[in-house]
Design an enzyme around this catalytic site. Sequence first.
Site, short mmCIF file in Angstrom:
data_model
loop_
_atom_site.label_atom_id
_atom_site.label_comp_id
_atom_site.label_asym_id
_atom_site.label_seq_id
_atom_site.Cartn_x
_atom_site.Cartn_y
_atom_site.Cartn_z
N HIS A 8 1.01 -1.32 -0.10
CA HIS A 8 0.04 0.02 -0.58
C HIS A 8 0.94 1.86 0.03
O HIS A 8 1.87 1.14 0.82
CB HIS A 8 -0.62 0.75 1.46
N HIS A 85 2.39 10.91 -1.60
CA HIS A 85 2.21 10.39 -0.69
C HIS A 85 1.71 12.01 0.53
O HIS A 85 2.75 11.94 1.57
CB HIS A 85 2.32 9.64 -0.21
#
Length: 293
Positions: A8, A85
Site C-alpha cells: 500500500h 503521498h
Amino acid sequence: SLVFLGSHDSFSFYIDEASPVGPEQPETVQNFVSVFGTVAKKLMRKWLATQTMNFTSQLGAGIRYFDLRISTKPRDPDNELYFAHGLFSAKVKEGLEEINAFLTEHPKEVVFLDFNHFYGMQKCHHEKLVQMLKDTYGNKMCPAIFAHEVSLQYLWEKEHQVLVFYHSPVAVEVAFLWPGQMMPAPWANTTDTEKLIQFLQASITERRKKGSFFISQVVLTPKASTVVKGVASGLRETITERALPAMMEWVRTQKAGESGVNIITADFVELGDFISTVIKLNYALDEGEDDTT
C-alpha cells in the site's frame, strides 16, 4: 487464480521531508506545515511513510503489485513527475527504472503497476508518463485483454512482464494501459480491525462477479484523533503493529482460486510473517489447476 502480494502506497519509503506538501493535502495540513516547518514534516512522514523498503527490496521480498500515486510539483520548471503521498517522494522515472532492472534480471517475474491517483496532472503530463512507460518497459508491457485470458504461461510465451493499470480516461487511447476499473481496490477507511475484516470478507464475495483483478487492502486508516494521540510514534507503532495478529489471522484463512483473494496489500509488508503467509496460499491450489493470474 494465484494470489499476489502488494504494498500500500508502495513508494512511500522515498518520502522526502525537504519537499513541499503535496497539492492534494487539505488546507489544515498546509497551514500546519507552514507554521511548524520541518518538525511538522518529520511528524507527517511518520504517518505517511507506509513502507520501510525501497522498490528493489520489496521486489526481492516477493511484492509484485505496486500502488502508485503520481503528482507534479507546483511551479516546477522541469515539469518532473513524482510519486506522492502527502509529501513528495522519488522521481517516477527512477522508480520505474529500478523495477525494470529487477525484471530484466528475472525474466519470468511479472509485476502489476497500478497508477490510481493523479495530482496536478494536465494532458501533457499524462503524455509524458505514457512515453516514460514506453521507453522504460517497451514490449515487456502486456496489452489490455480480458483478465481471465491472462495466465503466467501466456505472459511467459509473449515475454510480457508488466501489467499497467491506469485510473484515467487516457487509458482508452493506449493499447498497453489497462483501464482502472479492471483493478478495483475497495477501501474500508476504518481504524477498527473487526470492521476492516468484515469489509474485506464482504468485498471478496462480490469479487469475481466483475471479471477483473481484485485487491484486498489489509490496511487500517488513522483518523485525525488517532494521529493526535500517537503523533510522535506514527502509523506503524500506533496502528499497524497493534492490529497485526488479527489481520494476519484473516489472511491465513483465505483461499486462492476463482472465488478467493487475488492481490493482498498491506502497510509495512515486512512485519510479522505477512509475505510468507500470502505466498503459502498459492501452495494450497489444487495440482493441475490453471495458473491464471
